[in-house]
Design a protein around this motif. Structure first.
Motif, PDB file in Angstrom:
ATOM      1  N   VAL A 181     -29.490 -38.875 -10.993  1.00 33.45           N
ATOM      2  CA  VAL A 181     -28.750 -38.647  -9.745  1.00 33.45           C
ATOM      3  C   VAL A 181     -28.572 -39.962  -8.980  1.00 33.45           C
ATOM      4  N   TRP A 182     -29.625 -40.769  -8.891  1.00 32.44           N
ATOM      5  CA  TRP A 182     -29.524 -42.036  -8.168  1.00 32.44           C
ATOM      6  C   TRP A 182     -28.604 -43.029  -8.879  1.00 32.44           C
ATOM      7  N   ALA A 183     -28.613 -43.035 -10.208  1.00 29.89           N
ATOM      8  CA  ALA A 183     -27.703 -43.926 -10.945  1.00 29.89           C
ATOM      9  C   ALA A 183     -26.252 -43.521 -10.700  1.00 29.89           C
ATOM     10  N   ILE A 184     -25.990 -42.220 -10.709  1.00 26.15           N
ATOM     11  CA  ILE A 184     -24.636 -41.739 -10.439  1.00 26.15           C
ATOM     12  C   ILE A 184     -24.241 -42.060  -8.995  1.00 26.15           C
ATOM     13  N   ALA A 185     -25.173 -41.886  -8.068  1.00 26.34           N
ATOM     14  CA  ALA A 185     -24.880 -42.183  -6.661  1.00 26.34           C
ATOM     15  C   ALA A 185     -24.576 -43.670  -6.459  1.00 26.34           C
ATOM     16  N   ALA A 186     -25.352 -44.536  -7.096  1.00 26.19           N
ATOM     17  CA  ALA A 186     -25.116 -45.980  -6.969  1.00 26.19           C
ATOM     18  C   ALA A 186     -23.757 -46.358  -7.556  1.00 26.19           C
ATOM     19  N   ALA A 187     -23.431 -45.808  -8.724  1.00 22.20           N
ATOM     20  CA  ALA A 187     -22.131 -46.083  -9.336  1.00 22.20           C
ATOM     21  C   ALA A 187     -21.011 -45.556  -8.449  1.00 22.20           C
ATOM     22  N   TRP A 188     -21.216 -44.398  -7.825  1.00 23.60           N
ATOM     23  CA  TRP A 188     -20.203 -43.810  -6.949  1.00 23.60           C
ATOM     24  C   TRP A 188     -19.945 -44.689  -5.730  1.00 23.60           C
ATOM     25  N   VAL A 189     -21.006 -45.198  -5.123  1.00 26.14           N
ATOM     26  CA  VAL A 189     -20.844 -46.048  -3.928  1.00 26.14           C
ATOM     27  C   VAL A 189     -20.021 -47.285  -4.271  1.00 26.14           C
ATOM     28  N   VAL A 190     -20.340 -47.920  -5.389  1.00 24.53           N
ATOM     29  CA  VAL A 190     -19.584 -49.108  -5.793  1.00 24.53           C
ATOM     30  C   VAL A 190     -18.145 -48.728  -6.143  1.00 24.53           C
ATOM     31  N   LEU A 191     -17.969 -47.590  -6.809  1.00 24.08           N
ATOM     32  CA  LEU A 191     -16.619 -47.136  -7.157  1.00 24.08           C
ATOM     33  C   LEU A 191     -15.781 -46.874  -5.916  1.00 24.08           C
ATOM     34  N   VAL A 192     -16.360 -46.273  -4.905  1.00 24.78           N
ATOM     35  CA  VAL A 192     -15.624 -46.039  -3.653  1.00 24.78           C
ATOM     36  C   VAL A 192     -15.242 -47.372  -3.011  1.00 24.78           C
ATOM     37  N   GLY A 193     -16.157 -48.337  -3.050  1.00 26.70           N
ATOM     38  CA  GLY A 193     -15.836 -49.661  -2.513  1.00 26.70           C
ATOM     39  C   GLY A 193     -14.682 -50.316  -3.258  1.00 26.70           C
ATOM     40  N   VAL A 194     -14.699 -50.235  -4.581  1.00 27.94           N
ATOM     41  CA  VAL A 194     -13.607 -50.791  -5.384  1.00 27.94           C
ATOM     42  C   VAL A 194     -12.313 -50.045  -5.091  1.00 27.94           C
ATOM     43  N   PHE A 195     -12.399 -48.723  -5.007  1.00 28.03           N
ATOM     44  CA  PHE A 195     -11.214 -47.911  -4.705  1.00 28.03           C
ATOM     45  C   PHE A 195     -10.598 -48.316  -3.368  1.00 28.03           C
ATOM     46  N   LEU A 196     -11.424 -48.484  -2.348  1.00 29.82           N
ATOM     47  CA  LEU A 196     -10.908 -48.865  -1.034  1.00 29.82           C
ATOM     48  C   LEU A 196     -10.305 -50.273  -1.062  1.00 29.82           C
ATOM     49  N   TYR A 197     -10.977 -51.200  -1.729  1.00 26.20           N
ATOM     50  CA  TYR A 197     -10.450 -52.564  -1.812  1.00 26.20           C
ATOM     51  C   TYR A 197      -9.099 -52.582  -2.525  1.00 26.20           C
ATOM     52  N   VAL A 198      -9.055 -51.934  -3.679  1.00 20.75           N
ATOM     53  CA  VAL A 198      -7.805 -51.909  -4.444  1.00 20.75           C
ATOM     54  C   VAL A 198      -6.738 -51.123  -3.693  1.00 20.75           C
TER      55      VAL A 198
END
Length: 159
Positions: free
Chosen positions: A94-111
């Motif tokens: 769960v924590w690995a998925i959450a960490a990947a999700w946080v970074v993915l949201v950051g990349v999504f917002l930047y892009v």
């Protein structure tokens, strides 16, 4: 039960293969890909190291899920899946998925804020939804595992 043992054995083989391929991606393919991108498109050369770091981090998150799944399979094999030890490994997933999700949201917002073409932001949005569903599914599965563990503990106390 024989089918369960075959499935666990097959899953372990594929987990090892997946882990090995991910190590190759993490150490050779992804850094090389972004180096090539920087050489081919000097306008985007500033993205080389951030893109490398983010992609290697995502691979690391997947590797955590693979190792945790391996440990859970060991607990299944030893008929200890309904124990407190299994909850720690599910928490790691769960924590690995959450960490990947946080970074993915950051990349999504930047892009999303810097893109000229809607294709990549839409793909990242789709990926964000998929990872969100996966993460929430794991939270629900963890709750089910916790309930089953409590029921098994109660049954063992009665017997």
């Amino acid at each position: 039960m024989i089918t369960q043992y075959r499935a666990v054995a097959a899953l372990r083989v594929f987990l090892v293969l997946l882990f090995g391929v991910l190590v190759v991606f993490q150490t050779l393919s992804l850094p090389g890909q972004f180096r090539n991108m920087a050489e081919e498109s000097p306008d985007f050369a500033y993205l080389r190291w951030p893109a490398t770091a983010v992609s290697v981090f995502w691979v690391l998150c997947v590797q955590v899920v693979i190792v945790s799944t391996w440990k859970l399979l060991t607990l299944v094999k030893n008929d200890r899946i309904f124990s407190a030890a299994s909850l720690a490994w599910v928490d790691a997933i769960v924590w690995a998925i959450a960490a990947a999700w946080v970074v993915l949201v950051g990349v999504f917002l930047y892009v999303g804020f810097n893109a000229d073409d809607p294709g990549l932001p839409l793909l990242l949005f789709l990926m964000t939804i998929g990872v969100t569903v996966l993460g929430l599914l794991m939270v629900v599965m963890r709750a089910l595992l916790r309930q089953a563990t409590a029921l098994r503990t109660d049954m063992e106390a009665v017997i």
